[in-house]
Design a protein around this motif. Structure first.
Motif, PDB file in Angstrom:
ATOM      1  N   UNK A 127       0.827  -1.211   0.000  1.00 34.41           N
ATOM      2  CA  UNK A 127       0.000   0.000   0.000  1.00 34.41           C
ATOM      3  C   UNK A 127       0.859   1.258   0.000  1.00 34.41           C
ATOM      4  N   UNK A 128       1.990   1.200   0.681  1.00 42.56           N
ATOM      5  CA  UNK A 128       2.874   2.368   0.731  1.00 42.56           C
ATOM      6  C   UNK A 128       3.546   2.611  -0.607  1.00 42.56           C
ATOM      7  N   UNK A 129       3.930   1.520  -1.277  1.00 42.22           N
ATOM      8  CA  UNK A 129       4.599   1.609  -2.581  1.00 42.22           C
ATOM      9  C   UNK A 129       5.852   2.467  -2.486  1.00 42.22           C
ATOM     10  N   UNK A 130       6.726   2.111  -1.518  1.00 46.18           N
ATOM     11  CA  UNK A 130       7.972   2.844  -1.366  1.00 46.18           C
ATOM     12  C   UNK A 130       8.967   2.493  -2.457  1.00 46.18           C
ATOM     13  N   UNK A 131       9.922   3.383  -2.658  1.00 46.16           N
ATOM     14  CA  UNK A 131      10.925   3.185  -3.700  1.00 46.16           C
ATOM     15  C   UNK A 131      12.172   2.535  -3.111  1.00 46.16           C
ATOM     16  N   UNK A 132      12.572   1.408  -3.680  1.00 41.90           N
ATOM     17  CA  UNK A 132      13.784   0.726  -3.237  1.00 41.90           C
ATOM     18  C   UNK A 132      13.618   0.094  -1.869  1.00 41.90           C
ATOM     19  N   UNK A 133      14.718   0.042  -1.131  1.00 41.52           N
ATOM     20  CA  UNK A 133      14.706  -0.544   0.200  1.00 41.52           C
ATOM     21  C   UNK A 133      13.998   0.388   1.181  1.00 41.52           C
ATOM     22  N   UNK A 134      13.414  -0.211   2.218  1.00 36.36           N
ATOM     23  CA  UNK A 134      12.592   0.531   3.162  1.00 36.36           C
ATOM     24  C   UNK A 134      13.262   0.526   4.533  1.00 36.36           C
ATOM     25  N   UNK A 135      13.359   1.696   5.138  1.00 34.43           N
ATOM     26  CA  UNK A 135      13.852   1.835   6.498  1.00 34.43           C
ATOM     27  C   UNK A 135      12.737   2.409   7.357  1.00 34.43           C
ATOM     28  N   UNK A 136      12.280   1.610   8.336  1.00 33.89           N
ATOM     29  CA  UNK A 136      11.272   2.062   9.283  1.00 33.89           C
ATOM     30  C   UNK A 136      11.980   2.579  10.534  1.00 33.89           C
TER      31      UNK A 136
END
Length: 231
Positions: free
Chosen positions: A145-154
């Motif tokens: 749902x977020x559709x982030x670009x590349x790797x994700x850092x929370x």
């Protein structure tokens, strides 16, 4: 001032929010960022590899044969590098690869990493994480749902054990408490997602010490319209 998209708990988009200037001040110092990232990578090296040179090999205290008259090449010891079982020429030795970066440089590199991601529109603010127990499938649905670009850092507000356990098996996903991330973690991520409650703690983790900065470091570029600090 940088703007970031706002994400609700269910992954839907909300109204854009303004990122706090205490961290997102528009300054990107590439030299400090490079120094911090290379030092981080160097500190990950164990430096325990070691091979024996000719002085560390046992035996070979005398010449294997006399100098002349045998028809063979002269040899001084069987511990030489050309002998099987001999020492290694210029072998790797155990050493420490540790590099120390001053506290102010680390703080400047951290803000530079955040500003570089914010300038590219790769920083988002999420309302929170509704994880009562570890659920990798639920986190996967949130990522879709977020559709982030590349790797994700929370970056969470404090330690979020449920979210960490939900994402530790996902490639390209990293979960860290806000304030414990390094410059490398921010640069590693294609998209940085910060929990909304963590933004209130920016003043507690961004100041390297109580001493004021008297002059900006050479090479730093500020956002247009910003005033430089007084000397």
């Amino acid at each position: 001032m940088y703007q970031a998209r706002y994400i609700r708990m269910d992954g839907t988009a909300g109204t854009e929010v303004t990122l706090p200037a205490a961290l997102f001040d528009g300054v990107i110092h590439e030299g400090a960022l490079h120094q911090a990232v290379t030092a981080y990578l160097a500190n990950q090296r164990q430096g325990t590899v070691q091979r024996k040179n000719r002085s560390a090999v046992a035996g070979g205290s005398r010449k294997p044969w006399r100098q002349k008259g045998t028809g063979r090449a002269r040899q001084g010891t069987i511990r030489a590098a050309q002998w099987r079982g001999g020492g290694i020429a210029f072998p790797p030795q155990a050493r420490s690869w540790t590099r120390r970066v001053p506290k102010r440089i680390r703080a400047l590199a951290r803000t530079s990493a955040f500003n570089s991601r914010a300038a590219e529109g790769r920083v988002a603010v999420i309302e929170g994480f509704d994880f009562e127990k570890p659920r990798t499938r639920k986190l996967t649905q949130l990522l879709a749902a977020i559709a982030g670009e590349g790797k994700i850092l929370f970056l969470t507000h404090g330690v979020n054990r449920e979210l960490y356990l939900s994402g530790r098996n996902l490639a390209g996903v990293r979960v860290l408490p806000f304030g414990q991330e390094s410059s490398f973690d921010v640069v590693w991520a294609g998209t940085v997602i910060i929990e909304e409650a963590a933004l209130a703690t920016i003043g507690d983790v961004t100041q390297p010490d109580d001493r004021p900065r008297r002059r900006p470091l050479a090479g730093a570029t500020a956002a247009p319209g910003e005033n430089e600090e007084e000397a």
